[in-house]
Scaffold this motif. Structure first.
Motif, PDB file in Angstrom:
ATOM      1  N   TYR A 118      15.596  12.148 -13.084  1.00 54.76           N
ATOM      2  CA  TYR A 118      16.091  12.278 -14.773  1.00 54.76           C
ATOM      3  C   TYR A 118      17.614  10.902 -14.913  1.00 54.76           C
ATOM      4  O   TYR A 118      17.119  10.959 -16.061  1.00 54.76           O
ATOM      5  CB  TYR A 118      16.263  13.329 -14.762  1.00 54.76           C
ATOM      6  CG  TYR A 118      15.250  14.683 -14.932  1.00 54.76           C
ATOM      7  CD1 TYR A 118      14.346  13.758 -15.633  1.00 54.76           C
ATOM      8  CD2 TYR A 118      15.490  15.072 -14.473  1.00 54.76           C
ATOM      9  CE1 TYR A 118      12.940  15.011 -15.795  1.00 54.76           C
ATOM     10  CE2 TYR A 118      13.868  15.708 -14.437  1.00 54.76           C
ATOM     11  CZ  TYR A 118      12.861  15.665 -15.297  1.00 54.76           C
ATOM     12  OH  TYR A 118      11.228  16.313 -15.200  1.00 54.76           O
ATOM     13  N   TRP A 119      18.114  11.155 -13.987  1.00 51.14           N
ATOM     14  CA  TRP A 119      19.531   9.824 -13.845  1.00 51.14           C
ATOM     15  C   TRP A 119      19.018   8.493 -14.014  1.00 51.14           C
ATOM     16  O   TRP A 119      17.915   7.969 -13.669  1.00 51.14           O
ATOM     17  CB  TRP A 119      20.001  10.321 -12.826  1.00 51.14           C
ATOM     18  CG  TRP A 119      20.628  11.309 -12.605  1.00 51.14           C
ATOM     19  CD1 TRP A 119      20.139  12.779 -13.468  1.00 51.14           C
ATOM     20  CD2 TRP A 119      22.006  12.251 -12.113  1.00 51.14           C
ATOM     21  NE1 TRP A 119      21.233  14.133 -13.123  1.00 51.14           N
ATOM     22  CE2 TRP A 119      22.026  13.403 -12.227  1.00 51.14           C
ATOM     23  CE3 TRP A 119      23.235  11.432 -11.274  1.00 51.14           C
ATOM     24  CZ2 TRP A 119      23.245  14.324 -11.485  1.00 51.14           C
ATOM     25  CZ3 TRP A 119      23.869  12.036 -11.239  1.00 51.14           C
ATOM     26  CH2 TRP A 119      23.698  13.643 -11.151  1.00 51.14           C
TER      27      TRP A 119
ATOM     28  N   ASP B  84      26.592   6.662 -15.594  1.00 50.30           N
ATOM     29  CA  ASP B  84      25.783   7.077 -14.970  1.00 50.30           C
ATOM     30  C   ASP B  84      25.146   7.784 -15.911  1.00 50.30           C
ATOM     31  O   ASP B  84      25.958   7.933 -17.226  1.00 50.30           O
ATOM     32  CB  ASP B  84      25.472   8.499 -13.978  1.00 50.30           C
ATOM     33  CG  ASP B  84      26.182   7.665 -12.518  1.00 50.30           C
ATOM     34  OD1 ASP B  84      25.540   7.223 -12.145  1.00 50.30           O
ATOM     35  OD2 ASP B  84      26.840   8.483 -11.755  1.00 50.30           O
ATOM     36  N   THR B  85      24.050   7.758 -16.402  1.00 51.03           N
ATOM     37  CA  THR B  85      23.402   8.876 -17.785  1.00 51.03           C
ATOM     38  C   THR B  85      21.961   9.658 -17.489  1.00 51.03           C
ATOM     39  O   THR B  85      21.003   9.402 -15.692  1.00 51.03           O
ATOM     40  CB  THR B  85      22.732   7.342 -18.866  1.00 51.03           C
ATOM     41  OG1 THR B  85      21.431   7.286 -18.232  1.00 51.03           O
ATOM     42  CG2 THR B  85      23.852   6.829 -19.317  1.00 51.03           C
ATOM     43  N   ILE B  86      21.719  10.202 -18.226  1.00 54.39           N
ATOM     44  CA  ILE B  86      20.138  11.564 -17.875  1.00 54.39           C
ATOM     45  C   ILE B  86      19.535  11.036 -19.478  1.00 54.39           C
ATOM     46  O   ILE B  86      19.817  10.931 -20.406  1.00 54.39           O
ATOM     47  CB  ILE B  86      20.907  12.438 -17.821  1.00 54.39           C
ATOM     48  CG1 ILE B  86      19.751  13.205 -17.357  1.00 54.39           C
ATOM     49  CG2 ILE B  86      21.433  13.294 -19.229  1.00 54.39           C
ATOM     50  CD1 ILE B  86      19.512  15.044 -16.638  1.00 54.39           C
ATOM     51  N   ASP B  87      18.401  11.006 -18.902  1.00 53.27           N
ATOM     52  CA  ASP B  87      16.924  10.730 -19.894  1.00 53.27           C
ATOM     53  C   ASP B  87      17.303  11.862 -21.172  1.00 53.27           C
ATOM     54  O   ASP B  87      17.745  12.998 -20.309  1.00 53.27           O
ATOM     55  CB  ASP B  87      15.736  11.173 -19.025  1.00 53.27           C
ATOM     56  CG  ASP B  87      15.154  10.467 -20.056  1.00 53.27           C
ATOM     57  OD1 ASP B  87      14.873  10.704 -21.100  1.00 53.27           O
ATOM     58  OD2 ASP B  87      13.563  10.289 -19.451  1.00 53.27           O
ATOM     59  N   PRO B  88      17.478  11.553 -21.893  1.00 55.43           N
ATOM     60  CA  PRO B  88      17.254  12.434 -22.957  1.00 55.43           C
ATOM     61  C   PRO B  88      16.250  13.303 -23.499  1.00 55.43           C
ATOM     62  O   PRO B  88      16.575  14.350 -23.994  1.00 55.43           O
ATOM     63  CB  PRO B  88      17.592  11.615 -24.477  1.00 55.43           C
ATOM     64  CG  PRO B  88      17.310  10.526 -24.075  1.00 55.43           C
ATOM     65  CD  PRO B  88      16.875  10.519 -22.276  1.00 55.43           C
ATOM     66  N   ASN B  89      15.049  12.928 -22.634  1.00 58.00           N
ATOM     67  CA  ASN B  89      13.786  13.350 -23.041  1.00 58.00           C
ATOM     68  C   ASN B  89      13.900  14.866 -21.227  1.00 58.00           C
ATOM     69  O   ASN B  89      12.720  15.151 -21.115  1.00 58.00           O
ATOM     70  CB  ASN B  89      12.532  12.719 -22.969  1.00 58.00           C
ATOM     71  CG  ASN B  89      11.918  12.272 -23.763  1.00 58.00           C
ATOM     72  OD1 ASN B  89      12.896  13.010 -25.282  1.00 58.00           O
ATOM     73  ND2 ASN B  89      11.794  11.156 -24.096  1.00 58.00           N
ATOM     74  N   ALA B  90      14.806  14.817 -20.734  1.00 58.01           N
ATOM     75  CA  ALA B  90      14.849  15.093 -19.574  1.00 58.01           C
ATOM     76  C   ALA B  90      15.035  16.838 -19.486  1.00 58.01           C
ATOM     77  O   ALA B  90      15.255  17.172 -20.845  1.00 58.01           O
ATOM     78  CB  ALA B  90      16.263  15.588 -18.474  1.00 58.01           C
TER      79      ALA B  90
END
Length: 55
Positions: free
Chosen positions: A10-11, A19-25
């Motif tokens: 999801y990263w 680094d970011t994470i998928d908002p739908n994770a």
């Protein structure tokens, strides 16, 4: 050394290299991401007991 996160799929990395994470994770993956990022911020800093940890 930290173990590889279980939710790493999801990263991603944005155009600026952050680094970011998928908002739908799932919520657990978002929490894992936040915890991991916090540990990395503390990496290399000396705590109040004079101990320096590198992750």
């Amino acid at each position: 050394m930290l173990d590889q996160p279980k939710g790493i799929e999801y990263w991603s990395t944005d155009i600026e290299g952050n680094d970011t994470i998928d908002p739908n994770a799932p919520a657990w993956a978002k929490q894992e991401f936040d915890d991991y990022q916090e540990k990395m911020k503390q990496s290399g800093k000396t705590d109040k007991n004079g101990i320096t940890r590198y992750y």
